[in-house]
Write a protein that holds these residues in place. Structure first.
Motif, short mmCIF file in Angstrom:
data_model
loop_
_atom_site.label_atom_id
_atom_site.label_comp_id
_atom_site.label_asym_id
_atom_site.label_seq_id
_atom_site.Cartn_x
_atom_site.Cartn_y
_atom_site.Cartn_z
N TYR A 169 0.70 -1.13 -0.16
CA TYR A 169 0.07 -0.12 0.09
C TYR A 169 0.93 1.46 -0.13
O TYR A 169 2.09 1.42 0.30
N ALA A 170 0.35 2.39 -0.38
CA ALA A 170 0.70 3.60 -0.16
C ALA A 170 0.42 4.40 0.86
O ALA A 170 -0.62 4.37 1.26
N VAL A 171 1.43 5.01 1.44
CA VAL A 171 1.14 6.21 2.50
C VAL A 171 1.29 7.58 2.30
O VAL A 171 2.62 7.80 1.97
N LEU A 197 2.68 7.11 -8.37
CA LEU A 197 1.50 6.71 -7.78
C LEU A 197 0.16 7.21 -8.61
O LEU A 197 -0.79 6.62 -8.51
N GLY A 198 0.28 8.08 -9.51
CA GLY A 198 -0.53 8.31 -10.55
C GLY A 198 -1.67 8.96 -10.24
O GLY A 198 -2.84 9.37 -10.93
N VAL A 199 -1.74 9.67 -8.88
CA VAL A 199 -3.13 10.49 -8.45
C VAL A 199 -2.53 11.83 -7.65
O VAL A 199 -1.45 11.67 -7.19
N PRO A 200 -3.16 12.95 -7.62
CA PRO A 200 -2.64 13.99 -6.87
C PRO A 200 -2.37 13.45 -5.26
O PRO A 200 -3.47 12.94 -4.69
N ALA A 231 -5.62 -0.04 -5.93
CA ALA A 231 -6.50 0.89 -6.09
C ALA A 231 -6.04 1.91 -6.88
O ALA A 231 -6.76 2.92 -7.31
N LEU A 232 -4.52 2.12 -7.04
CA LEU A 232 -3.68 3.24 -7.59
C LEU A 232 -3.32 2.75 -9.08
O LEU A 232 -2.60 3.51 -9.71
N GLY A 233 -3.86 1.59 -9.36
CA GLY A 233 -3.79 1.36 -10.70
C GLY A 233 -2.38 0.69 -11.02
O GLY A 233 -1.86 0.24 -12.17
N ARG A 283 7.97 2.05 -13.89
CA ARG A 283 6.94 3.25 -13.87
C ARG A 283 7.65 4.70 -13.90
O ARG A 283 7.11 5.58 -13.74
N ARG A 284 9.09 4.62 -14.10
CA ARG A 284 10.02 5.68 -14.13
C ARG A 284 9.62 6.92 -14.95
O ARG A 284 9.63 6.48 -16.16
N PRO A 285 9.45 8.32 -14.51
CA PRO A 285 9.02 9.11 -15.71
C PRO A 285 10.27 9.10 -16.62
O PRO A 285 11.41 8.69 -16.40
N ARG A 286 9.72 9.40 -17.92
CA ARG A 286 11.01 9.77 -19.01
C ARG A 286 12.20 10.72 -18.62
O ARG A 286 13.30 10.71 -19.07
N THR A 287 11.62 11.72 -17.95
CA THR A 287 12.58 12.79 -17.82
C THR A 287 13.06 12.65 -16.31
O THR A 287 12.33 12.17 -15.38
#
Length: 217
Positions: free
Chosen positions: A73-75, A106-109, A122-124, A155-159
């Motif tokens: 899970y994420a905290v 995490l893909g959400v605000p 739940a966060l995809g 899942r690492r961003p390209r930049t």
């Protein structure tokens, strides 16, 4: 003369590990906490402006085909200290993101996770059950960290630029000054309006810039 060994419960062991340089712009550290038979321990966790991903391998395995389990899970960012009681067998591994670093993974605000936990599913996040199995296969920290970094690298961003609350350096500026810099000075340095800075911080960090300054102070 015969006797028995005195098997007393011991305190949980906490360790931190550096991330791979490719992930260091987003990840502050990895951490583990473990014990075979810990005495009841009140684990006090203080706000640090960071969000974490935690995999609790000491928790009972969820049922096959479950959804929304809380073993991985994420905290989100915390605004006040919490006390988490711990005892017995403890086997946890975590990813502590830098402030602003969790947003891309995490893909959400992050404001949606402030003072909350959410299952990775739940966060995809796909393949959470497989990740849990891979982490449980070995007790060696190096092996487990390798599995975590593989999951993050996918899942690492390209930049390489870390989320900086709308502009690179806004978060770092407050961290470097230990929260002593006024928000007005931050807006001047970043070129953002007060409202834009507020929105950006809530999205990337989960709290307002004033709250973040208070945390790092």
């Amino acid at each position: 003369m015969s006797g028995t060994l005195d098997a007393r419960p011991v305190a949980p062991r906490y360790r931190e590990y550096r991330p791979h340089p490719a992930l260091a712009p987003w990840v502050r550290c990895y951490w583990t906490i473990a014990a075979e038979d810990a005495a009841p321990t009140p684990n006090r966790i203080c706000p640090d402006g960071c969000a974490d991903i935690i995999v609790d391998l000491g928790a009972p395995a969820p049922p096959v085909g479950r959804t929304g389990g809380l073993r991985a899970y994420a905290v989100g960012t915390m605004r006040s200290p919490v006390v988490v009681p711990m005892s017995g067998r403890i086997d946890m591994i975590g990813i502590r993101f830098r402030p602003g670093g969790a947003r891309a993974f995490l893909g959400v605000p992050l404001v949606q996770l402030t003072d909350r936990t959410a299952p990775l599913e739940a966060l995809g996040w796909r393949g959470v059950a497989i990740l849990e199995e891979q982490l449980a296969e070995s007790a060696e920290p190096a092996v487990r960290l390798s599995r975590l970094e593989e999951a993050l690298s996918c899942r690492r961003p390209r930049t390489r630029a870390r989320a900086g609350a709308g502009t690179p350096g806004a978060i770092d500026l407050l961290e470097r000054t230990h929260g002593a810099l006024s928000i007005r000075d931050v807006t001047r340095a970043t070129g953002l309006s007060g409202r834009a800075l507020e929105r950006a911080f809530r999205d990337a960090v989960g709290v307002s810039p004033k709250r973040f300054a208070r945390i790092v102070r």
